[in-house]
Design an enzyme around this catalytic site. Structure first.
Site, PDB file in Angstrom:
ATOM      1  N   GLU A 274     -16.090  -6.234   2.473  1.00  0.00           N
ATOM      2  CA  GLU A 274     -15.378  -5.139   2.336  1.00  0.00           C
ATOM      3  C   GLU A 274     -14.723  -4.345   3.708  1.00  0.00           C
ATOM      4  O   GLU A 274     -13.642  -3.638   3.385  1.00  0.00           O
ATOM      5  CB  GLU A 274     -16.469  -4.349   1.752  1.00  0.00           C
ATOM      6  CG  GLU A 274     -17.014  -4.677   0.491  1.00  0.00           C
ATOM      7  CD  GLU A 274     -15.774  -4.643  -0.563  1.00  0.00           C
ATOM      8  OE1 GLU A 274     -15.059  -3.783  -0.753  1.00  0.00           O
ATOM      9  OE2 GLU A 274     -15.869  -5.706  -1.357  1.00  0.00           O
ATOM     10  N   ASN A 341     -16.480   2.565  -6.455  1.00  0.00           N
ATOM     11  CA  ASN A 341     -15.362   1.625  -6.322  1.00  0.00           C
ATOM     12  C   ASN A 341     -14.930   0.935  -7.721  1.00  0.00           C
ATOM     13  O   ASN A 341     -13.600   0.958  -8.010  1.00  0.00           O
ATOM     14  CB  ASN A 341     -15.419   0.595  -5.148  1.00  0.00           C
ATOM     15  CG  ASN A 341     -14.238  -0.346  -5.016  1.00  0.00           C
ATOM     16  OD1 ASN A 341     -12.988   0.434  -4.865  1.00  0.00           O
ATOM     17  ND2 ASN A 341     -14.365  -1.647  -5.159  1.00  0.00           N
ATOM     18  N   TRP A 359       1.822   4.769 -10.786  1.00  0.00           N
ATOM     19  CA  TRP A 359       0.670   4.635 -10.133  1.00  0.00           C
ATOM     20  C   TRP A 359       0.905   5.564  -8.763  1.00  0.00           C
ATOM     21  O   TRP A 359      -0.266   6.051  -8.181  1.00  0.00           O
ATOM     22  CB  TRP A 359       0.526   3.035  -9.368  1.00  0.00           C
ATOM     23  CG  TRP A 359       1.689   2.873  -8.493  1.00  0.00           C
ATOM     24  CD1 TRP A 359       2.808   1.958  -8.913  1.00  0.00           C
ATOM     25  CD2 TRP A 359       1.870   2.831  -7.180  1.00  0.00           C
ATOM     26  NE1 TRP A 359       3.458   1.724  -7.711  1.00  0.00           N
ATOM     27  CE2 TRP A 359       3.168   2.210  -6.741  1.00  0.00           C
ATOM     28  CE3 TRP A 359       1.011   3.531  -6.226  1.00  0.00           C
ATOM     29  CZ2 TRP A 359       3.519   2.259  -5.420  1.00  0.00           C
ATOM     30  CZ3 TRP A 359       1.491   3.898  -4.826  1.00  0.00           C
ATOM     31  CH2 TRP A 359       2.996   3.114  -4.467  1.00  0.00           C
ATOM     32  N   TRP A 382      -4.112   1.376  -5.098  1.00  0.00           N
ATOM     33  CA  TRP A 382      -3.421   2.094  -6.374  1.00  0.00           C
ATOM     34  C   TRP A 382      -2.162   0.547  -6.414  1.00  0.00           C
ATOM     35  O   TRP A 382      -2.022   0.327  -7.881  1.00  0.00           O
ATOM     36  CB  TRP A 382      -2.631   3.066  -6.006  1.00  0.00           C
ATOM     37  CG  TRP A 382      -3.654   4.093  -6.572  1.00  0.00           C
ATOM     38  CD1 TRP A 382      -4.623   4.848  -5.640  1.00  0.00           C
ATOM     39  CD2 TRP A 382      -3.737   4.869  -7.795  1.00  0.00           C
ATOM     40  NE1 TRP A 382      -5.079   5.824  -6.535  1.00  0.00           N
ATOM     41  CE2 TRP A 382      -4.991   5.710  -7.679  1.00  0.00           C
ATOM     42  CE3 TRP A 382      -3.348   4.322  -8.969  1.00  0.00           C
ATOM     43  CZ2 TRP A 382      -5.303   6.428  -8.718  1.00  0.00           C
ATOM     44  CZ3 TRP A 382      -3.720   5.165 -10.171  1.00  0.00           C
ATOM     45  CH2 TRP A 382      -4.893   6.109 -10.047  1.00  0.00           C
TER      46      TRP A 382
END
Length: 463
Positions: A274, A341, A359, A382
């Site tokens: 991550e 998330n 978006w 996005w």
């Protein structure tokens, strides 16, 4: 006595701060400054939630510097004009800062270095906020990576992230004039919508390290699975602390590695990846400066966005779409400035693929509402959901909010926490199938809107 100006930006900490450490090690007097730059062309103004965080983070940094022996000087204006003024006022022979990676920020920094060199002032920048700088890790052909997995594999193979630097023990320096933090108007007043933020977060370096310690003590065990369940505290929630540099990725990386054992090895590996996604996002922004406004894949410029109604967009923004997972996520963000998330992916997919709204509309809304609104991660994420980005989600992947909540919040605890009118619903995941007083009807049909999106994406691929 020689003096160095240390310019704080997205590195609001005293530990593992290379620019501050170098100034302290030099033996110079030190002036620490922060410039609120809302005037330089290309610098994106912070959203409302981020402004709230910045206020408290600066207050915390100021208190830490006071303990070391110097104040934090606050100034407002275009950094290219304000910083030289501070250097001249302090009669500094050197200035130090930690590097930034957006185009406008890099342009400003390069211009300042040139200007200072002409004046005989030594200007030095340092690596502080990324473990691997964008130009360090490239593909075999020398180009930037477009897919995360080989990028992160190459990062880890190149070298181990350096060890964090200690905080200075003491500093000294003159007192310069400073703006009052309260005068900057970063906090909401009319209305004061930050109650949920105050109840949830502790901005600042101490809060960042406390959060990291809590996560590694408890949540890191089982992180691989728990991170997908929005009803549990299964993620680190370090994102806003990293965004403002209250803690460095080097500190997070090594603290996690130090806690790794046979029972947590896989969880720590996934958690480390991550951090890798954050690094990957910044590489994307570095090589694609308009990531928040321009499709990474230019073929998406021809995508046929629908002219959805203002009512549908408003329903999404307010968490009134009639789909519990979407509404819970949007209300969570409004209440605490943060969203889980997995739910972020679902809410973004719903806006883009079920409502067929560009978006960029969603990216701007998240930018304003999130305390962790990061210039790289927000835009890259996005575009990933839209299918227009690097390593993007395939166009046919459309998150079904009902299936997602049934799988990852089976008891509906997360749904009810943020959509309390569902507490007495006969069917918390599909409230339209029973009684759910006060809860809206769905704004679109999932099946029909999914087919509409698939048709539009297919037309794009065939065009």
């Amino acid at each position: 006595m020689a003096l160095t100006v240390v310019w704080f930006r997205d590195d609001l900490r005293i530990s593992d701060n290379p620019a501050l450490a170098a100034a302290a090690d030099s033996g110079d007097d030190v002036v620490a400054c922060y410039i609120l730059d809302e005037e330089t062309e290309g610098i994106r103004p912070l959203g409302g939630a981020s402004r709230w965080w910045l206020h408290h983070s600066l207050a915390a940094l100021g208190a830490s510097l006071d303990e070391l022996g110097i104040p934090l000087v606050l100034r407002r204006g275009a950094a290219g004009e304000v910083l030289p003024g501070i250097v001249q006022e302090a009669s500094a022979h050197a200035v130090a800062w930690n590097r930034r990676y957006g185009l406008a920020e890099r342009t400003t920094d390069a211009s300042l270095k040139t200007s200072f060199a002409e004046q005989g002032v030594e200007a030095t920048s340092y690596q502080a906020n990324l473990m691997y700088e964008p130009w360090e890790v490239t593909s075999g052909s020398g180009e930037a990576y477009k897919v995360f997995t080989p990028f992160w594999r190459a990062c880890l193979a190149s070298r181990t992230p350096r060890k964090p630097l200690p905080a200075p023990e003491a500093l000294r320096g003159p007192v310069l004039g400073s703006d009052r933090l309260d005068a900057w108007g970063l906090l909401p007043t009319a209305p004061d919508w930050a109650q949920g933020l105050r109840a949830t977060w502790t901005p600042g370096e101490a809060g960042a390290h406390a959060r990291l310690d809590d996560f590694l003590e408890d949540a890191a065990h089982g992180y691989k699975d728990a991170r997908d369940r929005p009803a549990v505290d299964g993620t680190s929630r370090l994102s806003p602390h990293l965004r403002f540099g209250e803690i460095s990725p080097f500190e997070v990386w090594h603290a996690a590695q130090d806690r790794k054992d046979s029972s947590t090895a896989e969880d720590i590996r996934v958690f480390g990846s991550e951090l890798g996604w954050r690094e990957f996002s910044w590489q994307l922004l570095y090589f694609n400066p308009q990531l928040a406004t321009v499709n990474y894949r230019p073929e998406f410029d021809a995508f046929a966005w629908e002219s959805s109604t203002e009512a549908e967009l408003d329903a999404w923004q307010r968490g009134r779409t009639g789909y519990p997972l979407i509404d819970a996520g949007m209300r969570q963000m409004w209440e605490i400035g943060w969203m889980h998330n997995r739910v972020r992916m679902a809410t973004a997919s719903f806006l883009i693929k079920n409502l067929m709204i560009d978006w960029r509309v969603g990216e701007r809304w998240f930018w304003d509402c999130l305390v962790d609104a990061d210039a790289a991660s927000n835009a890259a994420s996005w575009q990933w959901v839209a299918g227009s980005g690097a390593d993007a989600s395939p166009y046919f992947r459309i998150f079904n909010p009902v299936l997602q909540s049934k799988k990852f919040d089976p008891q509906g605890a997360y749904l009810v926490r943020f959509v309390p009118e569902l507490a007495d619903a006969e069917n918390v995941h599909e409230p339209w199938k029973g009684q759910a007083p006060g809860y809206p009807e769905p704004v679109v049909d999932l099946k029909e809107s999914r087919q509409r999106a698939l048709s539009a994406y297919k037309a794009l691929s065939e065009g």
